[in-house]
Design a protein around this motif. Sequence first.
Motif, PDB file in Angstrom:
ATOM      1  N   ASN A 148       0.828  -1.198   0.000  1.00  0.00           N
ATOM      2  CA  ASN A 148       0.000   0.000   0.000  1.00  0.00           C
ATOM      3  C   ASN A 148       0.871   1.261   0.000  1.00  0.00           C
ATOM      4  N   ARG A 149       1.905   1.261   0.843  1.00  0.00           N
ATOM      5  CA  ARG A 149       2.788   2.432   0.942  1.00  0.00           C
ATOM      6  C   ARG A 149       3.600   2.640  -0.331  1.00  0.00           C
ATOM      7  N   ALA A 150       3.941   1.536  -1.004  1.00  0.00           N
ATOM      8  CA  ALA A 150       4.802   1.620  -2.189  1.00  0.00           C
ATOM      9  C   ALA A 150       4.145   2.354  -3.343  1.00  0.00           C
ATOM     10  N   GLN A 151       2.825   2.459  -3.327  1.00  0.00           N
ATOM     11  CA  GLN A 151       2.159   3.105  -4.460  1.00  0.00           C
ATOM     12  C   GLN A 151       1.765   4.563  -4.174  1.00  0.00           C
ATOM     13  N   PHE A 152       2.320   5.119  -3.087  1.00  0.00           N
ATOM     14  CA  PHE A 152       2.056   6.516  -2.753  1.00  0.00           C
ATOM     15  C   PHE A 152       2.276   7.410  -3.987  1.00  0.00           C
ATOM     16  N   PRO A 153       1.389   8.389  -4.271  1.00  0.00           N
ATOM     17  CA  PRO A 153       0.352   8.949  -3.393  1.00  0.00           C
ATOM     18  C   PRO A 153      -0.963   8.160  -3.369  1.00  0.00           C
ATOM     19  N   ARG A 154      -1.056   7.117  -4.170  1.00  0.00           N
ATOM     20  CA  ARG A 154      -2.263   6.288  -4.102  1.00  0.00           C
ATOM     21  C   ARG A 154      -2.210   5.405  -2.855  1.00  0.00           C
ATOM     22  N   GLY A 155      -3.323   4.763  -2.552  1.00  0.00           N
ATOM     23  CA  GLY A 155      -3.363   3.852  -1.413  1.00  0.00           C
ATOM     24  C   GLY A 155      -4.415   4.225  -0.397  1.00  0.00           C
ATOM     25  N   VAL A 156      -4.726   3.286   0.482  1.00  0.00           N
ATOM     26  CA  VAL A 156      -5.758   3.499   1.494  1.00  0.00           C
ATOM     27  C   VAL A 156      -5.141   4.001   2.796  1.00  0.00           C
ATOM     28  N   ASP A 157      -5.979   4.599   3.628  1.00  0.00           N
ATOM     29  CA  ASP A 157      -5.616   4.966   4.992  1.00  0.00           C
ATOM     30  C   ASP A 157      -6.451   4.112   5.938  1.00  0.00           C
ATOM     31  N   LEU A 158      -5.867   3.739   7.068  1.00  0.00           N
ATOM     32  CA  LEU A 158      -6.572   2.897   8.032  1.00  0.00           C
ATOM     33  C   LEU A 158      -6.734   3.612   9.358  1.00  0.00           C
ATOM     34  N   VAL A 159      -7.926   3.469   9.932  1.00  0.00           N
ATOM     35  CA  VAL A 159      -8.240   4.012  11.248  1.00  0.00           C
ATOM     36  C   VAL A 159      -8.698   2.841  12.111  1.00  0.00           C
ATOM     37  N   PHE A 160      -8.163   2.746  13.325  1.00  0.00           N
ATOM     38  CA  PHE A 160      -8.533   1.684  14.257  1.00  0.00           C
ATOM     39  C   PHE A 160      -9.203   2.311  15.473  1.00  0.00           C
ATOM     40  N   THR A 161     -10.355   1.756  15.843  1.00  0.00           N
ATOM     41  CA  THR A 161     -11.085   2.261  16.996  1.00  0.00           C
ATOM     42  C   THR A 161     -11.295   1.136  18.004  1.00  0.00           C
ATOM     43  N   SER A 162     -11.308   1.491  19.278  1.00  0.00           N
ATOM     44  CA  SER A 162     -11.554   0.493  20.316  1.00  0.00           C
ATOM     45  C   SER A 162     -11.708   1.179  21.664  1.00  0.00           C
ATOM     46  N   ARG A 163     -12.788   0.872  22.369  1.00  0.00           N
ATOM     47  CA  ARG A 163     -12.976   1.317  23.755  1.00  0.00           C
ATOM     48  C   ARG A 163     -12.692   2.821  23.938  1.00  0.00           C
ATOM     49  N   ARG A 164     -13.362   3.596  23.143  1.00  0.00           N
ATOM     50  CA  ARG A 164     -13.252   5.058  23.224  1.00  0.00           C
ATOM     51  C   ARG A 164     -11.845   5.563  22.934  1.00  0.00           C
ATOM     52  N   GLN A 165     -11.171   4.872  22.026  1.00  0.00           N
ATOM     53  CA  GLN A 165      -9.850   5.300  21.564  1.00  0.00           C
ATOM     54  C   GLN A 165      -9.799   5.189  20.047  1.00  0.00           C
ATOM     55  N   VAL A 166      -8.894   5.952  19.452  1.00  0.00           N
ATOM     56  CA  VAL A 166      -8.695   5.879  18.010  1.00  0.00           C
ATOM     57  C   VAL A 166      -7.210   6.056  17.698  1.00  0.00           C
ATOM     58  N   ALA A 167      -6.736   5.306  16.707  1.00  0.00           N
ATOM     59  CA  ALA A 167      -5.368   5.420  16.201  1.00  0.00           C
ATOM     60  C   ALA A 167      -5.426   5.209  14.698  1.00  0.00           C
ATOM     61  N   ALA A 168      -4.365   5.594  13.997  1.00  0.00           N
ATOM     62  CA  ALA A 168      -4.414   5.512  12.539  1.00  0.00           C
ATOM     63  C   ALA A 168      -3.078   5.096  11.938  1.00  0.00           C
TER      64      ALA A 168
END
Length: 199
Positions: A169-189
């Motif tokens: 995913n990173r190798a095709q920058f600027p294309r590619g997806v972004d990921l967001v992770f949520t859990s128990r009132r927290q978020v990281a990306a």
Amino acid sequence: MSAPVITAGFADPVIEAQAHFHALMDALARPGSIQPFPAAVDAPAPLTPELAATALTLVDHETTLWLDGPLAASKSVVDYLRFHTGARIVAEPSEAAFALVTDVAAMPRLADFAQGSDEYPDRSTTIVVAADGIVPEGALELAGPGIRDRARIGLAPVPADFIAQLAANRAQFPRGVDLVFTSRRQVAALPRTTLVSEV
């Protein structure tokens, strides 16, 4: 036939959407950081409060939204998201601006989602995952923009061959997806610019 009963969204839509938006932007700007994410909404299962709050913050009637199997199979979830966001729910991940995932093991590969183009990299999918846990100093080591030296984070569960998928995913920058992770009132990306390795 009675009308569906739809639970409430944000109590104060403007204030709460702004607070959640800032948390999401901080998470994307500082990969590996864990941001507080109040997510005080009464969402129908299996939609988690965190996924619901993200959708209410980022998704509107002009947005395409993909739901994974458990979410798409729930009429209550579909009715809730359509009512509160007006989003057009799509069947193919490659057509989605945003994707909500609760079943990580069955998640499509990152390459199956919209990748954007060199001219319009923003036309890619942001994938929002309901994780079981997000912890600092975990088994994933991060480097790249927004990170001073290195950062570490733990995410569980993650897809099979996750590190290889992230590298592709990173190798095709600027294309590619972004990921967001949520859990128990927290978020990281993990934005597409982040280099991820296992400790």
